[in-house]
Motif scaffolding. Sequence first.
Motif, PDB file in Angstrom:
ATOM      1  N   ASN A 185      40.176  33.855  45.961  1.00 15.49           N
ATOM      2  CA  ASN A 185      39.733  34.233  44.766  1.00 15.49           C
ATOM      3  C   ASN A 185      38.872  33.381  44.232  1.00 15.49           C
ATOM      4  O   ASN A 185      38.375  32.300  44.884  1.00 15.49           O
ATOM      5  CB  ASN A 185      40.968  34.494  43.998  1.00 15.49           C
ATOM      6  CG  ASN A 185      41.705  35.757  44.254  1.00 15.49           C
ATOM      7  OD1 ASN A 185      41.182  36.564  45.018  1.00 15.49           O
ATOM      8  ND2 ASN A 185      42.898  35.593  43.571  1.00 15.49           N
ATOM      9  N   ASP A 186      38.445  33.241  42.801  1.00 19.24           N
ATOM     10  CA  ASP A 186      37.682  32.197  42.254  1.00 19.24           C
ATOM     11  C   ASP A 186      38.200  30.981  42.703  1.00 19.24           C
ATOM     12  O   ASP A 186      39.412  30.784  42.685  1.00 19.24           O
ATOM     13  CB  ASP A 186      37.385  32.319  40.823  1.00 19.24           C
ATOM     14  CG  ASP A 186      36.987  33.774  40.456  1.00 19.24           C
ATOM     15  OD1 ASP A 186      35.892  34.106  41.329  1.00 19.24           O
ATOM     16  OD2 ASP A 186      37.273  34.203  39.457  1.00 19.24           O
ATOM     17  N   THR A 236      40.972  28.779  40.564  1.00 18.41           N
ATOM     18  CA  THR A 236      42.282  29.621  40.512  1.00 18.41           C
ATOM     19  C   THR A 236      43.272  29.050  41.490  1.00 18.41           C
ATOM     20  O   THR A 236      44.520  28.998  41.388  1.00 18.41           O
ATOM     21  CB  THR A 236      42.448  30.957  40.493  1.00 18.41           C
ATOM     22  OG1 THR A 236      42.131  31.565  41.734  1.00 18.41           O
ATOM     23  CG2 THR A 236      41.409  31.607  39.396  1.00 18.41           C
ATOM     24  N   LYS A 281      43.976  30.611  44.314  1.00 21.11           N
ATOM     25  CA  LYS A 281      44.733  31.771  44.808  1.00 21.11           C
ATOM     26  C   LYS A 281      43.962  32.462  46.166  1.00 21.11           C
ATOM     27  O   LYS A 281      42.638  32.287  46.197  1.00 21.11           O
ATOM     28  CB  LYS A 281      44.851  32.710  43.866  1.00 21.11           C
ATOM     29  CG  LYS A 281      45.357  32.458  42.451  1.00 21.11           C
ATOM     30  CD  LYS A 281      46.775  32.861  42.489  1.00 21.11           C
ATOM     31  CE  LYS A 281      47.797  32.626  41.373  1.00 21.11           C
ATOM     32  NZ  LYS A 281      48.742  33.367  41.244  1.00 21.11           N
ATOM     33  N   SER A 306      48.125  38.575  45.786  1.00 17.96           N
ATOM     34  CA  SER A 306      47.467  37.272  45.661  1.00 17.96           C
ATOM     35  C   SER A 306      48.693  36.156  45.589  1.00 17.96           C
ATOM     36  O   SER A 306      49.746  36.290  44.796  1.00 17.96           O
ATOM     37  CB  SER A 306      46.400  36.989  44.590  1.00 17.96           C
ATOM     38  OG  SER A 306      45.166  37.714  44.687  1.00 17.96           O
TER      39      SER A 306
END
Length: 165
Positions: free
Chosen positions: A114-115, A118, A120, A132
């Motif tokens: 993910n970004d 984060t 994740k 996630s």
Amino acid sequence: MSLVTEEIKAKAEVYYGDEICQEKTKLLLKEIGLPNGLLPLRDIIECGIVMETGFVWLKQKKSITHKFEKIGKLVTYAPEVTAFVDRGGKIKKLTGVKTKELLIWVSLSDIYLNDPPTGKITFQIPSGLNRSFPCSAFEVEETKNVKQENKEDEEVKGAVGVKGV
């Protein structure tokens, strides 16, 4: 039936043996920005990558089931795992990996970050559903090579004047 044909092997960097394949797998995960413990395979007999397409494969002696303790998830890895990787932290068209959700085993198709802030990582199944988890759940502490440890021990002994008995 194997997805890895002789034609694909001819275009690939191919390695044989557990030790070198373990190293190459961890290096690949690091290069694409994914956690180093994401593919905890054992007894790898062959691995390869086609640089121009990002196609990778790992063949192990038999399938294994691994529990990621930090998240309590069971994952099974078939004798052959294949995927397409890219440096953006993505594994696409994954085959040979299933996770247990409730009472059923579901195939994973994609894994991606993910970004990055984060921390994740997302796992997706072919239908598009995903979950996630923290990247830290898939990190494995690096262990030193035994030969390297012995060499460092010898250097330390030599530096402080300790002699072997």
